[in-house]
Every structure is written in structure tokens, then in C-alpha cells.
Design an enzyme around this catalytic site. Structure first.
Site, PDB file in Angstrom:
ATOM      1  N   HIS A 185       0.878  -1.181   0.000  1.00  0.00           N
ATOM      2  CA  HIS A 185       0.000   0.000   0.000  1.00  0.00           C
ATOM      3  C   HIS A 185       0.916   1.231   0.000  1.00  0.00           C
ATOM      4  O   HIS A 185       1.690   1.427  -0.938  1.00  0.00           O
ATOM      5  CB  HIS A 185      -0.921  -0.102   1.224  1.00  0.00           C
ATOM      6  CG  HIS A 185      -2.046   0.873   1.302  1.00  0.00           C
ATOM      7  ND1 HIS A 185      -2.403   1.701   0.260  1.00  0.00           N
ATOM      8  CD2 HIS A 185      -2.916   1.153   2.320  1.00  0.00           C
ATOM      9  CE1 HIS A 185      -3.430   2.453   0.649  1.00  0.00           C
ATOM     10  NE2 HIS A 185      -3.762   2.140   1.888  1.00  0.00           N
TER      11      HIS A 185
ATOM     12  N   HIS B 199      -2.590  -2.459  -9.769  1.00  0.00           N
ATOM     13  CA  HIS B 199      -3.540  -1.863  -8.846  1.00  0.00           C
ATOM     14  C   HIS B 199      -4.801  -2.714  -8.837  1.00  0.00           C
ATOM     15  O   HIS B 199      -5.190  -3.247  -9.867  1.00  0.00           O
ATOM     16  CB  HIS B 199      -3.888  -0.428  -9.285  1.00  0.00           C
ATOM     17  CG  HIS B 199      -4.494   0.381  -8.184  1.00  0.00           C
ATOM     18  ND1 HIS B 199      -5.834   0.338  -7.906  1.00  0.00           N
ATOM     19  CD2 HIS B 199      -3.932   1.217  -7.291  1.00  0.00           C
ATOM     20  CE1 HIS B 199      -6.069   1.138  -6.883  1.00  0.00           C
ATOM     21  NE2 HIS B 199      -4.942   1.680  -6.490  1.00  0.00           N
TER      22      HIS B 199
ATOM     23  N   ASP C  46       2.543   5.324  -7.006  1.00  0.00           N
ATOM     24  CA  ASP C  46       3.816   5.248  -6.284  1.00  0.00           C
ATOM     25  C   ASP C  46       5.031   5.107  -7.184  1.00  0.00           C
ATOM     26  O   ASP C  46       6.161   5.161  -6.702  1.00  0.00           O
ATOM     27  CB  ASP C  46       3.781   4.060  -5.305  1.00  0.00           C
ATOM     28  CG  ASP C  46       2.833   4.332  -4.158  1.00  0.00           C
ATOM     29  OD1 ASP C  46       2.866   5.451  -3.644  1.00  0.00           O
ATOM     30  OD2 ASP C  46       2.056   3.436  -3.801  1.00  0.00           O
TER      31      ASP C  46
HETATM   32  N1  CMC Z   1       4.596  -7.085 -10.432  1.00  0.00           N
HETATM   33  C1  CMC Z   1       4.466  -8.277 -11.022  1.00  0.00           C
HETATM   34  N2  CMC Z   1       3.326  -8.965 -11.136  1.00  0.00           N
HETATM   35  C2  CMC Z   1       2.231  -8.390 -10.603  1.00  0.00           C
HETATM   36  C3  CMC Z   1       2.273  -7.131  -9.967  1.00  0.00           C
HETATM   37  C4  CMC Z   1       3.514  -6.484  -9.899  1.00  0.00           C
HETATM   38  N3  CMC Z   1       3.614  -5.300  -9.316  1.00  0.00           N
HETATM   39  N4  CMC Z   1       1.050  -6.801  -9.541  1.00  0.00           N
HETATM   40  C5  CMC Z   1       0.258  -7.822  -9.877  1.00  0.00           C
HETATM   41  N5  CMC Z   1       0.974  -8.776 -10.525  1.00  0.00           N
HETATM   42  C6  CMC Z   1       0.460 -10.025 -11.082  1.00  0.00           C
HETATM   43  C7  CMC Z   1       0.187 -11.041  -9.995  1.00  0.00           C
HETATM   44  O1  CMC Z   1       1.325 -11.871  -9.763  1.00  0.00           O
HETATM   45  C8  CMC Z   1      -0.956 -11.803 -10.590  1.00  0.00           C
HETATM   46  O2  CMC Z   1      -0.445 -12.682 -11.577  1.00  0.00           O
HETATM   47  P1  CMC Z   1      -1.089 -14.161 -11.760  1.00  0.00           P
HETATM   48  O3  CMC Z   1      -2.484 -13.912 -12.232  1.00  0.00           O
HETATM   49  O4  CMC Z   1      -0.208 -14.834 -12.738  1.00  0.00           O
HETATM   50  O5  CMC Z   1      -1.042 -14.795 -10.389  1.00  0.00           O
HETATM   51  C9  CMC Z   1      -1.759 -10.740 -11.322  1.00  0.00           C
HETATM   52  O6  CMC Z   1      -0.785  -9.740 -11.677  1.00  0.00           O
HETATM   53  C10 CMC Z   1      -2.879 -10.121 -10.498  1.00  0.00           C
HETATM   54  O7  CMC Z   1      -2.269  -9.548  -9.322  1.00  0.00           O
HETATM   55  P2  CMC Z   1      -2.893  -9.581  -7.873  1.00  0.00           P
HETATM   56  O8  CMC Z   1      -1.794  -9.699  -6.872  1.00  0.00           O
HETATM   57  O9  CMC Z   1      -3.998 -10.601  -7.818  1.00  0.00           O
HETATM   58  O10 CMC Z   1      -3.548  -8.161  -7.808  1.00  0.00           O
HETATM   59  P3  CMC Z   1      -4.104  -7.472  -6.516  1.00  0.00           P
HETATM   60  O11 CMC Z   1      -5.249  -6.660  -6.962  1.00  0.00           O
HETATM   61  O12 CMC Z   1      -4.356  -8.453  -5.429  1.00  0.00           O
HETATM   62  O13 CMC Z   1      -2.893  -6.575  -6.024  1.00  0.00           O
HETATM   63  C11 CMC Z   1      -1.401  -4.770  -5.824  1.00  0.00           C
HETATM   64  C12 CMC Z   1      -2.786  -5.221  -6.304  1.00  0.00           C
HETATM   65  C13 CMC Z   1      -1.303  -3.258  -5.905  1.00  0.00           C
HETATM   66  C14 CMC Z   1      -1.218  -5.180  -4.345  1.00  0.00           C
HETATM   67  C15 CMC Z   1      -0.327  -5.454  -6.694  1.00  0.00           C
HETATM   68  O14 CMC Z   1      -0.479  -5.068  -8.040  1.00  0.00           O
HETATM   69  C16 CMC Z   1       1.096  -5.154  -6.209  1.00  0.00           C
HETATM   70  O15 CMC Z   1       1.595  -5.862  -5.332  1.00  0.00           O
HETATM   71  N6  CMC Z   1       1.749  -4.106  -6.782  1.00  0.00           N
HETATM   72  C17 CMC Z   1       3.069  -3.721  -6.304  1.00  0.00           C
HETATM   73  C18 CMC Z   1       2.942  -2.898  -5.036  1.00  0.00           C
HETATM   74  C19 CMC Z   1       2.427  -1.506  -5.310  1.00  0.00           C
HETATM   75  O16 CMC Z   1       2.889  -0.836  -6.217  1.00  0.00           O
HETATM   76  N7  CMC Z   1       1.486  -1.054  -4.480  1.00  0.00           N
HETATM   77  C20 CMC Z   1       0.926   0.308  -4.575  1.00  0.00           C
HETATM   78  C21 CMC Z   1      -0.486   0.293  -5.009  1.00  0.00           C
HETATM   79  S1  CMC Z   1      -1.125   1.893  -5.457  1.00  0.00           S
HETATM   80  C22 CMC Z   1      -1.075   2.893  -4.067  1.00  0.00           C
HETATM   81  C23 CMC Z   1      -1.599   2.294  -2.809  1.00  0.00           C
HETATM   82  O17 CMC Z   1      -2.543   1.529  -2.755  1.00  0.00           O
HETATM   83  O18 CMC Z   1      -1.032   2.637  -1.788  1.00  0.00           O
END
Ligand code: CMC
Length: 423
Positions: free
Chosen positions: A263, A302, A358
Site C-alpha cells: 500500500h 492496482h 507510487d
Molecule cells: N509485479 C508483477 N506482477 C504483478 C504485480 C507487480 N507489481 N502486480 C500484480 N501482478 C500479477 C500477480 O502476480 C498476478 O499474476 P497471476 O495472475 O499470474 O497470479 C496478477 O498480476 C494479479 O495480481 P494480484 O496480486 O492478484 O492483484 P491485486 O489486486 O491483489 O494486487 C497490488 C494489487 C497493488 C497489491 C499489486 O499489483 C502489487 O503488489 N503491486 C506492487 C505494489 C504496489 O505498487 N502497491 C501500490 C499500489 S497503489 C497505491 C496504494 O494503494 O497505496
């Protein structure tokens, strides 16, 4: 989408026709009509709307973000953080008189009790400023016991002003403590953002000269971070507040949720990642690592945006303005290369992963001289307005009760206790 959806219980043959409400939601109570034992299983609330809200609108497919109906691009260009905070909290932009009164109220509540300062000075010498902030926001509830009267409108308004006014003071004090510098008291003749910069950086000069480009860039980042509907920290705020805890305790829980690297901690993690990559030629190898599942591309992806995060677009433009003043951040080239490779790679295209808020914000903070540990703190200051707007909305919503999700029990069925000697 039709106007109703019909759910049929195949065992009993009974059906229930459910109206589809705003934003494509259906009431889960319809399931209980079919069978009181039926529940929705939705870990991480991927398809669950937990409230009706009129604060922030996000259309993740089209990359749209609006506060109270106003497009984020217009607010970023023409407004100020304090005005946006007022808008989020009151639902309308202030007129001149309202804004002046609001600005004045905030500026005369920036000081903290001396014991808050002493409290902050007791942390370990290398305490993370975000840990200090979380704890000190919680500690404020002990200084303002009146805050417990959450249904008194005037008391509520007072805590809102206190929290918004004191967050920059606490944030700057957390930084000054971590570098062993004396605390700088607020200068109420400065605007909100300039006052924060003064408390961060002033040394011996009688009055801190704020660079207007940096102050404006920070104010813009504050606008972009002010609210983002039901994100993890806002949900924490709502859940804790639903038990009628005081707003300081609830905001501390929200700040704790923000601290995590998935986050608000992501901006710090982005810089760590870029430094680990080290140079543009190592970008392809890092992308392969991400695709093998060994790393995560921080600042990408996201839960809601499946398109370019509109905040990231605005921040990218701001970065150029800041770098023109303070000199470019050497990590920028790596970030640009990373973005280019990721946006043309099938792994990211298929998963609709784009830069989020971010990805570039940390580079601006770093170029402006903020230590990495302060990045999430810089997110917490403006998000306080959003947390409080949701707090007020929650308390004013008669359909809200204490948050209490159900579970799917998958543990052992009943069994008899066996004494220690027989185990
Ligand atoms: N790098 C690589 N792969 C990713 C990423 C990433 N940053 N984000 C998602 N994926 C992949 C994930 O592995 C999954 O692949 P598969 O379907 O093969 O298993 C697919 O994309 C869907 O991802 P998810 O984890 O189910 O998505 P989510 O909605 O649960 O998570 C998230 C959203 C923001 C936590 C995630 O994208 C992430 O960890 N991003 C990196 C951390 C980040 O930048 N966070 C800031 C978010 S914006 C500001 C805030 O909220 O504070």
C-alpha cells in the site's frame, strides 16, 4: 447490465429477483432470503462493496479519478491541498469566507502538546518515522479524551481540524528525531505545505525560504494522495471507527495499514527496487525475474486500475518540473526504461499492469531531499483528509453497523480434549 439479476437455489428450486443498484451492486441480503445459511465468500473484498459513498469516484478501466465529482486533473492543476481537504470533508468547494475560516482554523492547531514532543523523543534512535507517526497519532487520543464523543458534530469537527493540522508537525518531528535535529515549531504565517517544509528543513535561519516550485509540487502530490475510496487504509479506518473508537485510534489503524509495502509503503519499495537494479542495462534481467515470480515490479499494478493510474500520469509531468529545479534523479532513467519494457511485454499487458501513483512519487521525494523512510509519511499526511471524510460518512450512514465479516470455517470438527500427560 440488466436492471435485476435472478438467483436460483438449485436444491430448493427457489429463486429471488434482486435489483442491481448503483455501480452494479446487489444486496447480499438477497441471499439470506433464499437461505439464511448462504454467504458470499470474498477474500480481500475483491467483489464486495462495503458501503455507499459519495466521496471519491474511480473508474479503473478508463483511468478516471474524481473527488466529489471534480476530475483529479482539474484539482491538481487549479486547487490546493487544503481546499481539496475541505471539499472531501464537506462535499463542496469552499467559498472565499469558508476557505479563509478553514485555513485559519488549521493554522492555529498546528502545535502539539509539549508532552507529545517528549513522547516522540523516547523512541529508539533509529526508529522508522512511519512507526513513530502511527504510535503518536494513537497517543493523541490520550491528549484529547473529548474525541470519544463522536456523535457530537462540534467535537467531531474539532478533531478533524486537529488531525489535519497536526499531521505535518508530527511527520516533521518524526524526521527531525530520526536525524537528531532539534524540532522546529510550526510557522503559522506559512501556508500548509510551506510550513511543513519549514519544520522539515529549517536550521538556524530566522525564516525558512521555501522554493515555490518544490512547495507547489508537494502540494500537488498531497492533492493526488488525499483520497482513493475504499483502499486498505481507508477500510481500516472505517472498520475501527465502526466500533465507535475515537478518530485518533482509528486514524492510527489506518496509518498502520498504509505502512505496508503493498500500500503506502510501495513508494519506498520502488526506490529500493530501482537501486537494486542499478543500471538501465540490467532492466531486462529484472523483468525476467518478475516474470518468473521471483520479484514484484513495485509501483505497478492496482486492484482497481486496469489502465494507467491518472495520478501517475500527473506525477510524471510534475517530476520534470522538480528535476528542472533540483537536478534529475539518476534513478529516473532506470524507471523510464522499466516502464517502457513493462508496457510492451505480454506478461504485463495480459495482466493489465500499469504504473500506479507510487511509481514516480518516490523519485520526486528523493530529488527534493526527503529520506526514503519519510515517503510513506508523506503519503499519510494528505490521506488523513480522506480517512476523516470516510469517518464522517460512516457515522452519518444509518445502514452502517459494527464491521463484522463472516468466515468459512475449515478447521477440525468437534473433538475431545486430551490431557498433557496423555499426548
Ligand atoms: N509485479 C508483477 N506482477 C504483478 C504485480 C507487480 N507489481 N502486480 C500484480 N501482478 C500479477 C500477480 O502476480 C498476478 O499474476 P497471476 O495472475 O499470474 O497470479 C496478477 O498480476 C494479479 O495480481 P494480484 O496480486 O492478484 O492483484 P491485486 O489486486 O491483489 O494486487 C497490488 C494489487 C497493488 C497489491 C499489486 O499489483 C502489487 O503488489 N503491486 C506492487 C505494489 C504496489 O505498487 N502497491 C501500490 C499500489 S497503489 C497505491 C496504494 O494503494 O497505496
Amino acid at each position: 447490465m440488466g436492471e435485476t439479476v435472478t438467483i436460483t437455489d438449485d436444491q430448493s428450486g427457489r429463486s429471488v429477483k434482486v435489483p442491481i443498484g448503483p455501480d452494479g451492486t446487489i444486496p447480499s441480503a438477497a441471499l439470506r432470503e433464499l437461505d439464511p445459511g448462504l454467504r458470499v465468500y470474498d477474500p480481500a473484498f475483491v467483489s464486495t462493496a462495503s458501503c455507499a459513498s459519495s466521496i471519491t469516484y474511480v473508474d479503473g478501466d478508463r483511468g478516471i479519478l474524481r473527488y466529489r465529482g471534480y476530475p483529479i486533473e482539474q484539482l491538481a492543476e487549479q486547487s490546493s491541498y487544503l481546499e481539496v481537504a475541505y471539499l472531501l470533508l464537506h462535499g463542496e468547494l469552499p467559498d472565499k469566507g469558508q476557505f479563509e475560516a478553514w485555513r485559519h482554523e488549521i493554522s492555529i492547531h498546528t502545535y502539539v502538546h509539549e508532552n507529545v514532543k517528549h513522547f516522540m523523543q523516547q523512541f529508539h534512535y533509529d526508529a522508522h518515522p512511519m512507526g513513530i507517526l502511527v504510535s503518536t497519532v494513537a497517543a493523541l487520543s490520550t491528549f484529547y479524551p473529548d474525541a470519544k464523543r463522536i456523535f457530537d458534530r462540534d467535537v467531531r469537527a474539532k478533531q478533524i481540524v486537529r488531525l489535519i493540522a497536526k499531521m505535518p508537525t508530527l511527520a516533521a518531528f518524526a524526521h527531525r528525531f530520526s536525524v537528531g535535529m532539534p524540532f522546529v515549531y510550526p510557522d503559522n504565517s506559512l501556508d500548509y505545505t510551506s510550513n511543513f517544509l519549514s519544520m522539515m528543513w529549517r536550521v538556524a535561519e530566522p525564516r525558512f525560504e521555501v522554493d515555490p516550485v518544490l512547495a507547489r509540487a508537494l502540494d500537488l502530490l498531497f492533492i493526488l494522495h488525499a483520497d482513493h475510496e475504499q483502499n486498505c487504509s481507508t477500510t481500516a479506518m472505517r472498520i475501527v471507527a465502526s466500533s465507535h473508537a475515537d478518530p485518533y485510534s482509528a486514524a492510527a489503524a489506518a496509518a498502520a495499514a498504509l505502512y505496508g509495502p503493498l500500500h503506502g509503503g510501495a513508494n519506498e519499495a520502488v526506490i529500493q527496487m530501482l537501486e537494486r537494479i542499478g543500471s538501465v542495462d540490467r532492466v531486462p534481467a529484472f523483468i525476467d525475474e518478475v516474470k518468473r515470480g521471483e520479484s514484484r515490479l513495485m509501483g505497478f499494478g492496482h486492484r482497481v486500475y486496469k489502465n494507467y493510474d491518472p495520478r501517475a500520469r500527473i506525477i510524471k509531468r510534475t517530476a520534470d518540473e522538480v528535476f528542472a529545479v533540483v537536478g534529475s534523479n539518476p534513478l529516473l532513467d532506470i524507471a523510464l526504461a522499466l516502464e517502457e519494457v513493462a508496457l510492451s511485454d505480454d506478461y504485463f499487458i495480459e495482466r493489465r499492469l500499469y504504473p500506479n501513483v507510487d511509481f514516480y512519487s518516490g523519485m520526486i521525494y528523493q530529488a527534493a531531499g526527503f529520506p526514503r523512510e519519510m515517503f510513506t509519511v508523506l503519503f499519510a499526511i494528505p490521506r488523513t483528509a480522506g480517512w476523516l471524510a470516510h469517518w464522517v460518512e460512516l457515522l452519518s450512514d444509518p445502514s452502517q453497523r459494527i464491521a463484522r465479516p463472516r468466515q468459512q470455517y475449515v478447521g477440525p470438527s468437534e473433538r475431545d480434549y486430551v490431557g498433557l500427560e496423555a499426548r
